[in-house]
Design an enzyme around this catalytic site. Structure first.
Site, PDB file in Angstrom:
ATOM      1  N   CYS A 166       0.828  -1.193   0.000  1.00 44.82           N
ATOM      2  CA  CYS A 166       0.000   0.000   0.000  1.00 44.82           C
ATOM      3  C   CYS A 166       0.868   1.251   0.000  1.00 44.82           C
ATOM      4  O   CYS A 166       0.966   1.993   0.980  1.00 44.82           O
ATOM      5  CB  CYS A 166      -0.974  -0.042   1.165  1.00 44.82           C
ATOM      6  SG  CYS A 166      -2.109  -1.419   0.967  1.00 44.82           S
ATOM      7  N   GLU A 167       1.554   1.424  -1.069  1.00 43.43           N
ATOM      8  CA  GLU A 167       2.416   2.550  -1.419  1.00 43.43           C
ATOM      9  C   GLU A 167       2.478   2.466  -2.940  1.00 43.43           C
ATOM     10  O   GLU A 167       2.141   1.440  -3.516  1.00 43.43           O
ATOM     11  CB  GLU A 167       3.865   2.358  -0.932  1.00 43.43           C
ATOM     12  CG  GLU A 167       4.059   2.177   0.535  1.00 43.43           C
ATOM     13  CD  GLU A 167       4.257   3.478   1.271  1.00 43.43           C
ATOM     14  OE1 GLU A 167       4.467   4.526   0.611  1.00 43.43           O
ATOM     15  OE2 GLU A 167       4.190   3.432   2.501  1.00 43.43           O
TER      16      GLU A 167
END
Ligand code: PLP
Length: 410
Positions: free
Chosen positions: A337-338
């Site tokens: 989640c980047e």
């Protein structure tokens, strides 16, 4: 990696079968390629006594360390933990050069107690070292020649603003400290960075060390660090090791004659020895077409291979499940989640969900920079040795994530 009859293999081991056996994501290394790279270096410097220390921060699996020892390499360790790993792998203390940056005197004392060779990187430590050990423990001194190797500041360590080494311009002071405490300086060292293109930069730095050597009469070796470039893109210019080797060897022999003693010529390659030996194999979880882009989303991310995001490093990608598929353009992205993009606009044989992709040139700074971010397990590592695949690190489990956590009663 070779494509034979529609199947990709490494040293005779079929890579899709390897993923079936060990699951994905998985790092796989060829012992054979490491040996070839090691031998290229040992043959490249005619007529000098060569010392090679493997910079184990590139890939620090204990089996790889043992293999490097078997090949005949010493070890370059940048932390006391790497020193301890090296000893555990069977290196003699005197085969290990400890080259830390910005560590405490306590850590240096620990390394002295282990009997390894010490490389000193700043004046403050040199003075403390002299006061404590006098002439009893020989040292090497890391000099910063202020030469910018390549164009990438993130991986260059020899430039004027770099935190590494003792400035070349401060060597007169260093010589006084050495004299005052009677310190036995047996080596001079420089490591200008990870991106050297030709012999020029090496020789320029070398001349500075040769000059500096006049103030140190008891040298046994000179260590020119690393920076041997490996090709990431097809068109990359790589270090021509025989050209560099011949030029350096020639100049080094002249220097030794003038210095009055035959010194050893040392290097500490990491990337050169292990980068090309490694592939990182991942599975495609999703293929997602958006208005602008075709994404191939894989079962990995910046937690397993951070070089593309950290250094804008290019790693070639091959779809090993579909060697004859039509070529299409993809953005290959991770599951973290980047924004963890491995590559934009990559031409790959059509990627279908479930396909295995191989990242090339991932033996160095791949697994060794991996983390558990997003509470993901770090991948398994497999070593291909004498034509067979051996598991040299198990995939992590939930127990590994919880190890050392203290589960408080609340
Ligand atoms: C990292 C490092 C190396 C190895 O650099 P590569 O680019 O991987 O060859 C050598 N010496 C020192 C002191 C290092 O910190």
């Amino acid at each position: 990696m070779e494509l034979i009859n529609g199947r990709y293999s490494l040293d005779g081991v079929d890579l899709l079968e390897l993923v079936n056996e060990f699951d994905s994501p998985v790092y796989v290394y060829s012992a054979e390629t490491m040996r070839e790279q090691y031998e290229k270096l040992t043959h490249a410097f005619p007529g000098v006594k060569l010392g090679l220390h493997y910079a184990c921060k590139a890939l620090s699996n204990i089996t790889v360390l043992k293999y490097m020892k078997q090949l005949g390499a010493g070890l370059d360790a940048v932390s006391i933990q790497e020193v301890l790993l090296g000893l555990k792998a069977g290196f003699e203390p005197t085969q290990i050069l400890y080259t830390p940056n910005g560590v405490s005197m306590e850590e240096i004392e620990m390394a002295v107690n282990e009997g390894v060779k010490i490389n000193i990187d700043n004046r403050s430590i040199l003075e403390q070292f002299g006061a404590k050990y006098g002439d009893k423990v020989p040292v090497c001194i890391r000099v910063n020649p202020h030469i910018l190797a390549g164009g990438n500041h993130k991986i260059s360590t020899g430039h004027i603003d770099s935190k590494f080494g003792i400035s070349y311009y401060q060597l007169r002071h260093v010589a006084r400290v050495v004299k005052l405490y009677g310190i036995n300086v047996e080596g001079l060292h420089m490591h200008t960075g990870s991106d050297i293109l030709d012999a020029e930069v090496f020789i320029r730095g070398a001349e500075l060390l040769f000059d500096a050597a006049q103030d140190f009469k008891d040298l046994r070796y000179m260590d020119f660090g690393s920076g041997f470039k490996v090709g990431y893109k097809e068109a990359d210019i790589t270090t021509d090791i025989n050209d560099i080797g011949a030029k350096i060897a020639e100049r080094f022999k002249e220097f030794c004659t003038q210095y009055g003693r035959e010194l050893e010529l040392w290097f500490e390659p990491g990337k050169f020895l292990v980068s090309e030996s490694g592939y990182f194999l991942v599975k495609t979880n999703v293929v997602k077409q958006t208005t602008s882009t075709m994404f191939a989303g894989i079962d990995s991310g910046l937690n397993h291979l951070i070089r593309p995001m950290l250094y804008d490093a290019y790693h070639k990608i091959t779809n090993i499940s579909n060697p004859t598929g039509i070529e299409r353009i993809y953005a290959v992205v991770g599951y973290i989640c980047e924004t963890d993009t491995f590559g934009w606009d990559r031409k790959l044989n059509e990627v279908r969900e479930g396909d295995i992709l191989a990242f090339h040139n991932t033996g160095a700074y791949g697994f060794s920079m991996a983390s558990n971010y997003n509470s993901r397990f770090r991948p398994a590592e497999v070593f291909i040795y004498k034509g067979k695949a051996h598991l040299i690190r198990k995939r992590e489990t939930l127990d590994d994530l919880l190890r050392n956590q203290v589960d408080m009663d609340l």
